[in-house]
Motif scaffolding. Structure first.
Motif, PDB file in Angstrom:
ATOM      1  N   VAL A  10       0.850  -1.179   0.000  1.00  0.00           N
ATOM      2  CA  VAL A  10       0.000   0.000   0.000  1.00  0.00           C
ATOM      3  C   VAL A  10       0.893   1.238   0.000  1.00  0.00           C
TER       4      VAL A  10
ATOM      5  N   GLN B 119       1.085   5.585   0.007  1.00  0.00           N
ATOM      6  CA  GLN B 119       0.350   6.791   0.353  1.00  0.00           C
ATOM      7  C   GLN B 119       1.166   8.006  -0.036  1.00  0.00           C
TER       8      GLN B 119
ATOM      9  N   ARG C 108      -3.738  10.803  -0.549  1.00  0.00           N
ATOM     10  CA  ARG C 108      -4.006   9.732  -1.512  1.00  0.00           C
ATOM     11  C   ARG C 108      -3.551   8.386  -0.997  1.00  0.00           C
ATOM     12  N   CYS C 109      -4.316   7.375  -1.340  1.00  0.00           N
ATOM     13  CA  CYS C 109      -3.961   6.001  -0.985  1.00  0.00           C
ATOM     14  C   CYS C 109      -4.074   5.108  -2.212  1.00  0.00           C
TER      15      CYS C 109
ATOM     16  N   PRO D 268      -4.050   1.277  -2.862  1.00  0.00           N
ATOM     17  CA  PRO D 268      -4.054  -0.024  -2.182  1.00  0.00           C
ATOM     18  C   PRO D 268      -3.337  -1.080  -3.012  1.00  0.00           C
TER      19      PRO D 268
ATOM     20  N   TRP E 123      -9.467   3.723   6.134  1.00  0.00           N
ATOM     21  CA  TRP E 123      -8.681   4.872   6.574  1.00  0.00           C
ATOM     22  C   TRP E 123      -8.706   4.916   8.106  1.00  0.00           C
TER      23      TRP E 123
ATOM     24  N   CYS F 254      -3.751   4.367   5.648  1.00  0.00           N
ATOM     25  CA  CYS F 254      -4.644   3.658   4.753  1.00  0.00           C
ATOM     26  C   CYS F 254      -4.293   2.173   4.833  1.00  0.00           C
TER      27      CYS F 254
ATOM     28  N   GLY G 204      -0.395   1.099   4.712  1.00  0.00           N
ATOM     29  CA  GLY G 204       0.618   1.931   4.101  1.00  0.00           C
ATOM     30  C   GLY G 204       1.437   2.629   5.170  1.00  0.00           C
TER      31      GLY G 204
ATOM     32  N   THR H  53       0.427   9.209   6.041  1.00  0.00           N
ATOM     33  CA  THR H  53       0.726  10.607   5.731  1.00  0.00           C
ATOM     34  C   THR H  53       0.685  11.375   7.039  1.00  0.00           C
TER      35      THR H  53
END
Lengths: 111, 115
Positions: free
Chosen positions: B4, B6, B22-23, B25, B34, B92, B107, B110
């Motif tokens: 994942v 990000q 943004r993610c 996957p 999230w 994410c 991920g 952020t």
């Protein structure tokens, strides 16, 4: 969802075995026990999951007594790279499962 | 394979600005989650998608938070009129299929700082 209680922090030295115990007195019949590991600046990573007795994989072992009101994550011969936060989660293993994390156990491994 | 991802990894916003996180996957993963993680705390659930459908948004803290996954792959978390209390790491996670157990793939997150 069953509430979990685990120590806030633990200290260990390289090469030792570390056991982190989690209490979950209100665990339901359909609940599984799952452990995640989180390193600084990374997302959590699944370690192991079990329902009863003992589960072992290449990373850890999970011991669950018959009453399932607690569980113990066992890390054999830890190294410095095992320094992380370890989370114990309890919940139903079917359908949609949002993960409910507590504050976890901060494990510090020293040389 | 790729995990994942990000972006951005770090974001600094002035109070009142809008941000978009943004993610991406893992390819083929049906479920996307999230989470918000405050300093020293465990991640807290925000919202959940199954393909493009947002099935649970009960964790979104206010109507300033909005998430979408229009084509069932990439997802965006948008925060309007950011406030200082929005400062946190936004994580994410994706999962292959429904009923696939508790294993979610996260991920790196952020880190949002609102000044």
């Amino acid at each position: 969802l069953a509430k979990t209680t685990q120590p806030i922090s633990m200290d260990s030295y390289e090469g030792q075995e570390v056991n982190i115990t989690c209490s979950h007195n209100n665990i339901a019949t359909n609940d599984y026990i799952t452990w995640y590991q989180q390193f600084p600046s990374q997302g959590p990573r699944f370690i192991i999951q079990g329902y009863k007795t003992k589960v072992t994989n290449e990373v850890a072992s999970l011991f669950i007594p018959a009453d399932r009101k607690s569980s113990t994550l066992s890390l054999p011969r830890v190294s410095l790279s095992d320094t992380a936060v370890y989370y114990c989660l309890v919940g139903d293993d079917s359908g949609f499962q949002k993960l409910v994390f507590g504050t976890g156990t901060r494990l510090l491994v020293s040389p | 394979g790729a995990g994942v991802s990000q972006s951005p990894r770090y974001k600094v916003a002035k109070r009142g600005q809008d941000v978009a996180l943004r993610c991406d996957p893992i390819s083929g993963h049906v479920s996307l989650f999230w989470y918000q993680q405050a300093l020293g705390q465990g991640p807290e659930f925000l919202t959940y998608f199954q393909n493009e459908a947002q099935l649970d948004k009960s964790g979104l803290p206010s109507d300033r938070f909005f998430a979408e996954r229009p084509e069932g792959s990439v997802s965006t978390l948008k925060i309007q009129r950011t406030q200082q209390e929005d400062s946190a790491v936004y994580l994410c996670a994706s999962r292959r299929i429904e009923g696939a157990g508790y294993e979610q793939y996260f991920g790196p997150g952020t880190r949002l700082t609102v000044t």
